[in-house]
Write a protein that holds these residues in place. Structure first.
Motif, short mmCIF file in Angstrom:
data_model
loop_
_atom_site.label_atom_id
_atom_site.label_comp_id
_atom_site.label_asym_id
_atom_site.label_seq_id
_atom_site.Cartn_x
_atom_site.Cartn_y
_atom_site.Cartn_z
N GLY A 14 -39.73 19.43 34.22
CA GLY A 14 -40.41 18.30 33.62
C GLY A 14 -40.18 18.21 32.11
N ARG A 15 -40.25 16.99 31.60
CA ARG A 15 -40.11 16.75 30.17
C ARG A 15 -41.45 17.02 29.48
NH1 ARG A 15 -37.14 13.77 26.41
NH2 ARG A 15 -38.41 12.85 24.74
N GLY A 16 -41.40 17.59 28.28
CA GLY A 16 -42.61 17.80 27.52
C GLY A 16 -43.19 16.50 27.01
N GLY A 17 -44.51 16.42 26.93
CA GLY A 17 -45.16 15.21 26.45
C GLY A 17 -45.01 15.05 24.94
N ASN A 18 -44.97 13.81 24.47
CA ASN A 18 -44.86 13.53 23.03
C ASN A 18 -46.18 13.85 22.31
OD1 ASN A 18 -42.28 12.53 23.49
ND2 ASN A 18 -43.01 10.42 23.71
N GLY A 19 -46.03 14.28 21.06
CA GLY A 19 -47.21 14.43 20.23
C GLY A 19 -47.76 13.06 19.84
N ALA A 20 -49.03 13.01 19.45
CA ALA A 20 -49.67 11.74 19.08
C ALA A 20 -49.78 11.61 17.56
CB ALA A 20 -51.07 11.67 19.70
N ALA A 21 -49.65 10.37 17.08
CA ALA A 21 -49.86 10.07 15.66
C ALA A 21 -51.09 9.15 15.58
CB ALA A 21 -48.63 9.41 15.07
N SER A 22 -52.24 9.73 15.31
CA SER A 22 -53.47 8.96 15.24
C SER A 22 -54.33 9.48 14.09
CB SER A 22 -54.24 9.04 16.57
OG SER A 22 -54.69 10.36 16.79
N PHE A 23 -55.37 8.68 13.74
CA PHE A 23 -56.21 9.05 12.60
C PHE A 23 -57.68 8.92 13.00
CE2 PHE A 23 -52.18 7.70 10.93
CZ PHE A 23 -51.91 8.65 9.96
N ARG A 24 -58.47 9.77 12.39
CA ARG A 24 -59.90 9.78 12.67
C ARG A 24 -60.53 8.51 12.09
NH1 ARG A 24 -64.09 14.36 10.38
NH2 ARG A 24 -65.98 13.62 11.45
N ASP A 38 -51.30 17.53 20.42
CA ASP A 38 -49.99 17.88 20.95
C ASP A 38 -49.81 17.36 22.37
OD1 ASP A 38 -49.67 19.27 18.59
OD2 ASP A 38 -50.23 21.21 19.47
N GLY A 39 -48.56 17.21 22.76
CA GLY A 39 -48.28 16.86 24.14
C GLY A 39 -48.37 18.09 25.04
N GLY A 40 -48.33 17.86 26.32
CA GLY A 40 -48.34 18.98 27.27
C GLY A 40 -46.93 19.42 27.62
N ALA A 41 -46.77 20.71 27.88
CA ALA A 41 -45.45 21.24 28.25
C ALA A 41 -45.02 20.71 29.61
CB ALA A 41 -45.49 22.76 28.27
N GLY A 42 -43.73 20.54 29.79
CA GLY A 42 -43.23 20.09 31.08
C GLY A 42 -43.31 21.21 32.11
N GLY A 43 -43.48 20.84 33.37
CA GLY A 43 -43.53 21.83 34.45
C GLY A 43 -42.18 22.48 34.68
N SER A 44 -42.19 23.75 35.05
CA SER A 44 -40.96 24.49 35.36
C SER A 44 -40.72 24.51 36.86
CB SER A 44 -41.07 25.92 34.82
OG SER A 44 -41.22 25.95 33.41
N VAL A 45 -39.51 24.88 37.25
CA VAL A 45 -39.16 24.96 38.67
C VAL A 45 -38.91 26.42 39.03
CG1 VAL A 45 -37.58 24.20 40.48
CG2 VAL A 45 -38.11 22.68 38.57
N ASN A 69 -43.74 15.95 34.61
CA ASN A 69 -43.66 15.83 33.14
C ASN A 69 -45.00 16.18 32.51
OD1 ASN A 69 -41.00 14.92 33.27
ND2 ASN A 69 -41.61 12.76 33.33
N GLY A 70 -44.94 16.61 31.24
CA GLY A 70 -46.16 16.85 30.49
C GLY A 70 -46.75 15.52 30.00
N GLN A 71 -48.04 15.49 29.82
CA GLN A 71 -48.73 14.28 29.34
C GLN A 71 -48.66 14.21 27.82
OE1 GLN A 71 -52.89 14.26 30.27
NE2 GLN A 71 -53.06 12.03 30.20
N GLY A 72 -48.64 13.01 27.27
CA GLY A 72 -48.60 12.85 25.82
C GLY A 72 -49.91 13.25 25.17
N GLY A 73 -49.83 13.62 23.89
CA GLY A 73 -51.03 13.98 23.15
C GLY A 73 -51.93 12.78 22.92
N MET A 74 -53.18 13.03 22.55
CA MET A 74 -54.16 11.97 22.35
C MET A 74 -54.89 12.17 21.03
SD MET A 74 -55.63 11.99 26.26
CE MET A 74 -55.40 13.77 26.40
N SER A 75 -55.70 11.19 20.68
CA SER A 75 -56.47 11.29 19.45
C SER A 75 -57.54 12.37 19.58
CB SER A 75 -57.09 9.94 19.12
OG SER A 75 -57.96 9.53 20.18
#
Length: 368
Positions: A14-24, A38-45, A69-75
């Protein structure tokens, strides 16, 4: 069920998830700063050995495998969920190769043994990692990385203590029927055995061993004739080979020449297989009078100049099979003890060398 001992598959982590660009952004806190997670790591086989499987036939129908695939990061600095690993069950005894490099990645020889074949992609970093005294509102983030992608070759080599070797109709299937609970097809025509058969031979309540019967070899097998050459790899793991020969072939062939034909084919296929310990088992003594059968067996041993153990049996009426089984059990036990003694001796020498090196270092330090 169709026996399949080779298959090619494609695995993709799986592909790693993208990091998020957000502000408080909260009431009374207009400039809360970055809080992208941060995003989540992709799953291995992984390949996982399973003793309940005995063929690779499932991989003939499903060839592509992909982990999550890993999920993207969030705020609020929330990290994305990592992708689930993908576990693929394969039979015990599976050899795994990279098709592009022909490199052996692993050899699964034990139940529930796991082998990583595709690493999941690294996760991306959120913008919270990029804040500094000079950059208080970073909009940078990193994207997740792709996971590994591979073309794999799976090759099954059955695990057995003893392997049966011989020409078609030598009586290998009859022998495995006589000494175990296995019931392979037995008939008086060539290539009755179309795929390896395994049987468990129980010598006592505590002692047993596994015996493997493969399709018979014929002259020219190493060039593609017959069936057996493609199954010779199943004998590569065995500790002992029984070379079964028919002492009274119905086609009038010479038993000694039949043995030599097999030896030549083994030599062409693999020197390692040729050098394995082999016992000569002269079968079908029931087809001749007792004195004549003994004379034929003595002549075969003499003409071959056979140096290893040899036995004369009749698998059909089970004459001599008990003695053969007891000898095999004792031989396997002796080989196991010898291997353990060799391993212990090697470990002792390694420890002794380490102690000598430490003593030499201490002496040098004291003199200094």
């Amino acid at each position: 069920m169709q026996f399949v001992d080779e298959a090619n598959i494609h695995v993709e982590a799986g592909r790693g998830g993208n990091g998020a660009a957000s502000f408080r952004r909260e009431k009374f806190i207009p400039f809360g700063g970055p809080n992208g997670g941060d995003g989540g790591a992709g799953g291995s086989v992984y390949l996982v050995a399973n003793r309940n499987l005995n063929t690779l036939i499932d991989f003939r129908f499903i060839r592509n495998y992909k982990a999550q695939n890993g999920q993207g990061g969030m705020s609020q600095q929330k990290s994305g969920r990592a992708g689930e690993d993908l576990l693929i069950a394969v039979p015990v005894g599976t050899i795994v190769r990279d098709l592009d490099t022909q490199e052996i990645i692993g050899d699964l020889t034990e139940h529930e043994q796991k082998l990583l074949v595709a690493q999941g992609g690294r996760y991306g970093l959120g913008n919270v990692h990029f804040k500094s005294s000079r950059n208080r509102t970073p909009r940078q983030f990193t994207r997740g990385e792709d996971g590994d992608s591979r073309e794999l070759s799976l090759e099954l080599a059955v695990l057995a203590d003893v392997g049966l070797l011989g020409m078609p109709n030598a009586g290998k299937s009859s022998l495995i029927t006589a000494v175990s609970a296995a019931r392979p097809k037995v008939a008086d025509y060539p290539f009755t055995t179309l795929y390896p058969n395994l049987g468990v031979v129980r010598v006592s309540a505590e002692l047993s061993f596994v015996i493997a019967d493969i399709p018979g070899l014929i002259e020219g097998a190493s060039e593609g004739a017959g069936l057996g050459i493609q199954f010779l790899k199943h004998l590569s793991r065995t500790g002992l080979l029984l070379h079964v020969v028919d002492i009274a072939p119905i086609d009038g062939s010479d038993p000694v020449e039949n043995v030599r034909i097999i030896q030549r084919e083994l030599e062409k296929y693999s020197d390692a297989l040729l050098e394995k310990e082999r016992w000569l088992v002269m079968n079908k003594t029931d087809l001749l009078m007792e004195d004549e059968a003994q004379a034929v067996c003595d002549d075969i041993v003499k003409r071959l100049d056979w140096q290893g153990p040899y036995f004369s049996i009749s698998a059909a009426n089970r004459t001599g099979t008990d003695d053969l089984v007891k000898a095999i059990a004792q031989g396997l036990h002796d080989n196991k003890v010898a291997a353990q003694e060799a391993a212990d001796a090697e470990a002792y020498e390694a420890r002794k060398a380490l102690r000598d090196a430490e003593a030499s270092t201490e002496t040098h330090t004291t003199e200094s």
